[in-house]
Design an enzyme around this catalytic site. Structure first.
Site, PDB file in Angstrom:
ATOM      1  N   CYS A  11       0.872  -1.173   0.000  1.00 14.73           N
ATOM      2  CA  CYS A  11       0.000   0.000   0.000  1.00 14.73           C
ATOM      3  C   CYS A  11       0.912   1.227   0.000  1.00 14.73           C
ATOM      4  CB  CYS A  11      -0.996  -0.005   1.160  1.00 14.73           C
ATOM      5  SG  CYS A  11      -0.307   0.101   2.807  1.00 14.73           S
ATOM      6  N   CYS A  85      -1.995   1.269  -4.240  1.00 16.91           N
ATOM      7  CA  CYS A  85      -0.723   1.902  -4.617  1.00 16.91           C
ATOM      8  C   CYS A  85      -0.706   2.287  -6.093  1.00 16.91           C
ATOM      9  CB  CYS A  85       0.476   1.037  -4.243  1.00 16.91           C
ATOM     10  SG  CYS A  85       0.832  -0.330  -5.324  1.00 16.91           S
ATOM     11  N   CYS A  89       3.380   0.289  -8.566  1.00 17.18           N
ATOM     12  CA  CYS A  89       3.819  -1.080  -8.316  1.00 17.18           C
ATOM     13  C   CYS A  89       4.431  -1.665  -9.589  1.00 17.18           C
ATOM     14  CB  CYS A  89       2.638  -1.946  -7.885  1.00 17.18           C
ATOM     15  SG  CYS A  89       1.938  -1.455  -6.313  1.00 17.18           S
TER      16      CYS A  89
END
Length: 137
Positions: A11, A85, A89
């Site tokens: 996150c 996120c 990522c």
């Protein structure tokens, strides 16, 4: 490299959702699964309300510290579970990516964090079942 399945929870701040998810997976799966968590912009500390909510169910995350998301952590994981996120990522072929849409507990009290904690537990239990099914296949 371990032959155990590995899971990375990501996150933004690695201070709430991903810490609770990692703690649940470690608690429920024991040493059968390698567990990591990280954040794209890690916070200074784990959310105190998340610590308190997990403590209520007997899972201690008081000593956990937010960690920066690295390409190596993603590369070393079989499952990458993102929680808000977004596009930061990194994506590698051969990994299983899941995005769990969960409310961010940042700035909320323990009363608001409890339902998030409980939803994460349900999802982690389903993840464990999926991992075990994959291992049997």
């Amino acid at each position: 490299m371990s032959d155990k399945p590995s899971v990375l929870f990501v996150c933004v701040h690695n201070a709430g959702r991903s810490q609770m998810a990692a703690a649940w997976l470690s608690h429920l799966a024991g040493d059968r699964v390698e567990v990591r968590s990280a954040g794209s912009l890690p916070g200074d500390q784990v959310n105190p309300a998340a610590v308190e909510a997990m403590e209520e169910v007997g899972v201690d995350i008081a000593g956990a510290e937010p960690k920066i998301l690295t390409t190596e952590a993603v590369r070393a994981s079989d499952y990458v579970i993102t929680m808000g996120c977004g596009d930061v990522c990194p994506v590698f072929p051969g990994k299983k990516y899941l995005d769990w849409a969960l409310e961010d507990p940042a700035g909320k009290g323990v009363e608001a964090v409890r339902p998030i904690r409980d939803e994460i537990k349900i999802r982690v239990e389903a993840l464990i079942a999926e991992i075990e099914t994959q291992q049997e296949a």
